[in-house]
Write a protein that holds these residues in place. Structure first.
Motif, PDB file in Angstrom:
ATOM      1  N   ILE A   1      -7.353  -0.549   3.091  1.00  0.00           N
ATOM      2  CA  ILE A   1      -6.867   0.809   2.820  1.00  0.00           C
ATOM      3  C   ILE A   1      -5.667   0.760   1.885  1.00  0.00           C
ATOM      4  CG2 ILE A   1      -5.856   2.877   3.857  1.00  0.00           C
ATOM      5  CD1 ILE A   1      -7.338   2.248   6.392  1.00  0.00           C
ATOM      6  N   ILE A   2      -4.724  -0.141   2.210  1.00  0.00           N
ATOM      7  CA  ILE A   2      -3.487  -0.174   1.436  1.00  0.00           C
ATOM      8  C   ILE A   2      -3.736  -0.671   0.019  1.00  0.00           C
ATOM      9  CG2 ILE A   2      -1.228  -1.257   1.304  1.00  0.00           C
ATOM     10  CD1 ILE A   2      -1.064  -0.977   4.272  1.00  0.00           C
ATOM     11  N   ILE A   3      -4.632  -1.665  -0.128  1.00  0.00           N
ATOM     12  CA  ILE A   3      -4.907  -2.151  -1.490  1.00  0.00           C
ATOM     13  C   ILE A   3      -5.548  -1.055  -2.314  1.00  0.00           C
ATOM     14  CG2 ILE A   3      -6.339  -3.715  -2.829  1.00  0.00           C
ATOM     15  CD1 ILE A   3      -5.652  -5.824  -1.134  1.00  0.00           C
TER      16      ILE A   3
ATOM     17  N   LEU B   1       4.340   0.615   0.840  1.00  0.00           N
ATOM     18  CA  LEU B   1       3.085  -0.002   1.274  1.00  0.00           C
ATOM     19  C   LEU B   1       2.863  -1.310   0.531  1.00  0.00           C
ATOM     20  CD1 LEU B   1       0.662   3.037   1.556  1.00  0.00           C
ATOM     21  CD2 LEU B   1       1.632   1.673   3.384  1.00  0.00           C
TER      22      LEU B   1
ATOM     23  N   ALA C   1     -11.460  12.380   2.626  1.00  0.00           N
ATOM     24  CA  ALA C   1     -11.523  11.776   3.954  1.00  0.00           C
ATOM     25  C   ALA C   1     -11.567  12.848   5.029  1.00  0.00           C
ATOM     26  CB  ALA C   1     -10.309  10.869   4.169  1.00  0.00           C
TER      27      ALA C   1
ATOM     28  N   PHE D   1     -14.408  13.297   7.849  1.00  0.00           N
ATOM     29  CA  PHE D   1     -14.105  13.200   9.272  1.00  0.00           C
ATOM     30  C   PHE D   1     -14.467  14.488   9.997  1.00  0.00           C
ATOM     31  CE2 PHE D   1     -11.971   9.358   8.302  1.00  0.00           C
ATOM     32  CZ  PHE D   1     -11.903   8.668   9.489  1.00  0.00           C
TER      33      PHE D   1
ATOM     34  N   ILE E   1      -0.310   2.531  10.709  1.00  0.00           N
ATOM     35  CA  ILE E   1       0.316   2.456   9.391  1.00  0.00           C
ATOM     36  C   ILE E   1       0.920   3.819   9.118  1.00  0.00           C
ATOM     37  CG2 ILE E   1      -0.041   2.061   6.949  1.00  0.00           C
ATOM     38  CD1 ILE E   1      -2.444   0.392   7.711  1.00  0.00           C
TER      39      ILE E   1
ATOM     40  N   ARG F   1      -9.847  -6.662   4.779  1.00  0.00           N
ATOM     41  CA  ARG F   1     -10.544  -5.696   5.625  1.00  0.00           C
ATOM     42  C   ARG F   1      -9.588  -4.659   6.194  1.00  0.00           C
ATOM     43  NH1 ARG F   1     -14.232  -9.646   9.367  1.00  0.00           N
ATOM     44  NH2 ARG F   1     -15.104 -10.829   7.635  1.00  0.00           N
ATOM     45  N   ARG F   2     -10.173  -3.677   6.830  1.00  0.00           N
ATOM     46  CA  ARG F   2      -9.459  -2.673   7.613  1.00  0.00           C
ATOM     47  C   ARG F   2      -8.211  -2.122   6.930  1.00  0.00           C
ATOM     48  NH1 ARG F   2     -10.753  -2.523  12.851  1.00  0.00           N
ATOM     49  NH2 ARG F   2      -8.617  -2.207  13.503  1.00  0.00           N
ATOM     50  N   HIS F   3      -7.037  -2.262   7.593  1.00  0.00           N
ATOM     51  CA  HIS F   3      -5.851  -1.604   7.062  1.00  0.00           C
ATOM     52  C   HIS F   3      -5.412  -2.186   5.721  1.00  0.00           C
ATOM     53  CE1 HIS F   3      -4.973  -4.522  10.245  1.00  0.00           C
ATOM     54  NE2 HIS F   3      -4.263  -5.061   9.291  1.00  0.00           N
TER      55      HIS F   3
ATOM     56  N   LEU G   1      -4.609   8.510   8.277  1.00  0.00           N
ATOM     57  CA  LEU G   1      -4.907   9.904   7.957  1.00  0.00           C
ATOM     58  C   LEU G   1      -3.944  10.850   8.663  1.00  0.00           C
ATOM     59  CD1 LEU G   1      -8.743   9.490   8.196  1.00  0.00           C
ATOM     60  CD2 LEU G   1      -7.404   9.747   6.139  1.00  0.00           C
TER      61      LEU G   1
ATOM     62  N   LEU H   1      -9.048   4.652   0.384  1.00  0.00           N
ATOM     63  CA  LEU H   1      -8.238   5.844   0.145  1.00  0.00           C
ATOM     64  C   LEU H   1      -7.690   5.875  -1.270  1.00  0.00           C
ATOM     65  CD1 LEU H   1      -6.360   6.532   3.473  1.00  0.00           C
ATOM     66  CD2 LEU H   1      -8.369   7.599   2.522  1.00  0.00           C
TER      67      LEU H   1
ATOM     68  N   ILE I   1     -12.835   2.203   4.768  1.00  0.00           N
ATOM     69  CA  ILE I   1     -12.227   3.482   4.416  1.00  0.00           C
ATOM     70  C   ILE I   1     -11.380   3.285   3.169  1.00  0.00           C
ATOM     71  CG2 ILE I   1     -10.832   5.398   5.268  1.00  0.00           C
ATOM     72  CD1 ILE I   1     -13.075   5.010   7.107  1.00  0.00           C
TER      73      ILE I   1
ATOM     74  N   VAL J   1       2.543  -4.945   2.435  1.00  0.00           N
ATOM     75  CA  VAL J   1       1.318  -5.744   2.296  1.00  0.00           C
ATOM     76  C   VAL J   1       1.635  -7.058   1.596  1.00  0.00           C
ATOM     77  CG1 VAL J   1      -0.946  -5.836   1.249  1.00  0.00           C
ATOM     78  CG2 VAL J   1      -0.176  -3.762   2.296  1.00  0.00           C
TER      79      VAL J   1
ATOM     80  N   THR K   1      -5.904   2.268  13.759  1.00  0.00           N
ATOM     81  CA  THR K   1      -5.255   2.005  12.477  1.00  0.00           C
ATOM     82  C   THR K   1      -5.741   2.971  11.404  1.00  0.00           C
ATOM     83  OG1 THR K   1      -5.363  -0.282  13.150  1.00  0.00           O
ATOM     84  CG2 THR K   1      -4.596   0.154  10.942  1.00  0.00           C
TER      85      THR K   1
END
Lengths: 296, 391
Positions: free
Chosen positions: B125-127, A231, B257, B261, A36, B120-122, A97, B57, B55, A235, A92
């Protein structure tokens, strides 16, 4: 009232084309590389600044300048692909990041070079406008909206031909569908990824020129506003779906422009984001996205 | 070993308590305040992102809501920072309101987390990023609540002045950090924490085995937002005036983040370590070098992610285990009796006692290699060269 709605729809479709340019790069890159690119917003602004520099210092017309900026940004995209090579695990998540870090660097460099003042692009088509018939009071549509939309149509048409009518496009679509399988039958997925990222970044540059010309002023900070919209668009349309990105761009911009004209500009974006959340409650994979398979 | 660990933790705590008393410089204590603030928030964020693998964000939105919640509560109830309340001296009652602001945040996090956790996953993150931008736009647009872009003033504690101003805030945030660490530890060592780890590793299988995944994810989400919201409230009280673009800062989640990390996502000490290392650097860069701040910070970000994607703590843990395994190998070669569970210092002491060095001499190694190639079983040598297999 009715006329305002029609005006909003016209403006929405025309600017939707510009957003389609930027978001198609984003979703294409996600499809092939599983990353992304949160840096897309910053890359769009970088493209806008390139056009600005060419125009300001070399007096190159915006559309002619694209002949220089597009190849440049394509090369930048190819170079960026090397960063993602070593990332194998959690690609992903890490890519979000990493590209955010890239966006910060680009923003910082742009701030250093151009300061935080907003700049605008110039051209006769930005100031002149067409009076549309059958509208009372007369509705003046600036030429640039039409030209930017035509640019989007030409470039996206070219992308369509590339993806659906060439052998290279076939391999891109194959890697989008199943990267591992494409690798197994002997495709050079790494090279395909590099070219795809190059195309995505070049599309961002074209979008950047159109954005700078239609959206008034911009500075390095505009990237945040842009990336949130991009984004949301990808989506909404479904990640990895090109047609989804096109439909979502137009839908979003039409909603935004209509709300803007009927209600107030401050609520225009909020309405779209709320719509996005609602859609995702009903259809988590987006408008035209495919349900994610089980990952081991 | 356990005693050693407890003692060193207590020592660390004593240092943290003594720090602002020893270093009275206002600038330094401000940096320390921000460092502890971020340490608390990263620890809270890690409960969701590190344990359950989601994750998020967009937690900056909960930071901002916490800040605004405290401002609105103080304004609505007419709380003053200069009048005492009950037995509490002036200025301190507002610290009690910060966790209440955190509860407001947690209440808002329930519906928004429910929506976000549907994917889930990406997509997740975007939501979360989208929800962040909704929050920021609302802060600009709901003028009746937030006063829009003109900002919101909080009560100012005039009685704390000069270099002593930071002290109460410092201890309040230290308390929050301790609380966050205790919560994270309790979660990590509970059945519930195991459910979260199972979700991280394979959500569908966890669900199939009877883990209530939806409930577990949402509670982790709410717990993390409570900590971050309370931190946001403390920050707002410290700063004095909040604006939509300072309370809702898009680089906030990036910082959180990155700290996670760097230290090691999903470990208890990793996020804390990451915050303690990075936040002072960030504050220093932002104050001394505002022009290059973004470039340097972004580059640092890339270097950390590309060179140390697993983080410091997990990498060190691996090294430690490898070292220990090699030592055990050497000891067993020399027929020294040790318990396999013995801690590293005890092993080192035994090795020293029996004159066993960790590295075999070159000649000895060659001899052993020849021996090994002659005999059928060459495993010990191979193991030795790889650095041991006990992990």
């Amino acid at each position: 009232m009715g006329q305002l709605v029609i005006e909003g729809i016209i403006l929405g479709i025309l600017t939707g084309g510009v957003y389609a340019l930027m978001s198609s790069g984003l979703t294409l890159v996600f499809g092939v590389m599983d990353i992304i690119n949160v840096g897309q917003g910053a890359l769009v602004i970088l493209g806008a600044y390139l056009s600005y520099v060419l125009q300001q210092y070399l007096q190159v017309d915006l559309f002619v300048g694209l002949l220089i900026t597009l190849p440049l940004m394509f090369l930048l995209g190819v170079a960026l692909a090397f960063i993602f090579r070593p990332i194998k695990r959690d690609r992903t998540v890490l890519s979000v990041l990493v590209t955010f870090g890239l966006a910060l660097i680009i923003e910082g460099v742009l701030n250093l070079l151009f300061s935080a003042d907003t700049v605008g692009l110039q051209g006769w088509y930005i100031n002149a406008s067409i009076p549309l018939p059958f509208f009372h009071p007369t509705f003046y549509l600036p030429y640039i909206y039409v030209f930017a939309f035509l640019l989007a149509v030409v470039l996206l048409g070219g992308l369509y031909v590339l993806l659906y009518r060439t052998r290279f496009g076939q391999s891109v679509r194959a890697s989008m569908e199943n990267r591992t399988a494409a690798e197994l039958i002997g495709m050079n997925v790494e090279r395909i990824s590099m070219v795809t990222l190059g195309i995505g970044v070049a599309l961002a540059a074209a979008g950047g020129m159109a954005f700078g010309a239609t959206g008034g002023g911009f500075n390095a900070n505009s990237a945040y506003d842009l990336i949130s919209r991009l984004l949301a668009i990808v989506v909404f349309g479904g990640l990895g779906s090109l047609s989804g990105a096109l439909v979502a761009s137009v839908v979003m911009l039409v909603i935004e422009n209509v709300t803007d004209l009927l209600w107030s500009p401050t609520w225009a974006t909020t309405v779209f984001f709320l719509l996005l959340v609602l859609i995702l409650v009903v259809r988590p994979q987006g408008l035209l996205g495919q349900k994610e398979g089980r990952k081991q | 070993m356990k005693l050693f660990k407890t003692l060193s933790l207590l020592l660390l705590l004593a240092c943290a308590i003594a720090f602002p008393l020893v270093v009275s410089d206002g600038e330094m204590t401000t940096i320390a305040f921000f460092t502890l603030l971020f340490a608390a928030m990263v620890t809270g964020w890690n409960i969701l992102a590190g344990f359950s693998g989601y994750i998020a964000l967009g937690h900056a939105v909960y930071f901002g809501i916490g800040a605004y919640a405290l401002a609105i509560i103080c304004d609505h109830w007419g709380v003053s920072a200069t009048a005492p309340w009950g037995p509490l001296p002036a200025g301190y009652p507002i610290f009690l309101l910060a966790p209440v602001a955190g509860l407001v945040v947690a209440a808002i996090a329930i519906p928004s987390g429910w929506v976000a956790l549907r994917v889930r996953r990406h997509a997740f993150i975007i939501i979360t990023i989208a929800i962040f931008f909704i929050g920021q736009l609302l802060a600009y647009n709901l003028r009746a609540f937030t006063r829009g872009s003109s900002g919101f003033d909080l009560p100012l504690p005039f009685q704390w002045s000069g270099n002593a101003y930071t002290l109460p805030f410092y201890y309040a945030v230290l308390l929050l950090l301790l609380l966050a660490l205790l919560i994270a530890r309790a979660v990590r060592h509970s059945h519930y924490g195991l459910c979260l780890l199972a979700i991280r590793d394979d959500e569908d299988r966890a669900k199939g085995l009877g883990v209530k995944t939806g409930f577990a994810k949402l509670t982790a989400f709410v717990i993390s937002t409570w900590i971050i919201g309370t931190a946001g409230a403390l920050w707002a009280y410290f700063i004095g005036t909040i604006y939509p673009n300072s309370a809702f800062d898009p680089t906030f989640d990036l910082a959180v983040a990155l700290m996670s990390f760097l230290g090691g996502l999903g470990t208890l000490s990793g996020p804390l370590l990451g915050a303690l290392l990075l936040e002072p650097v960030r504050q220093y860069l932002a104050s001394t070098n505002p022009d290059w701040y973004l470039v340097i910070y972004g580059a640092l970000f890339l270097v950390v992610l590309l060179l140390l994607p697993r983080g410091i703590v997990p990498t060190l843990q691996d090294r430690w285990a490898q070292y220990r395994a090699r030592l055990l190998d050497r000891l067993s070669e020399h027929k020294v009796e040790v318990s396999l569970a013995a801690p590293l210092p005890a092993l080192l002491w035994r090795a020293r006692q029996h004159g066993v060095s960790l590295y075999a001499g070159r000649q000895e190694r060659q001899e052993r290699r020849v021996e090994a190639s002659l005999s059928e079983n060459s495993e010990p040598v191979a193991l030795n060269q790889e650095g041991g297999g006990h992990q």
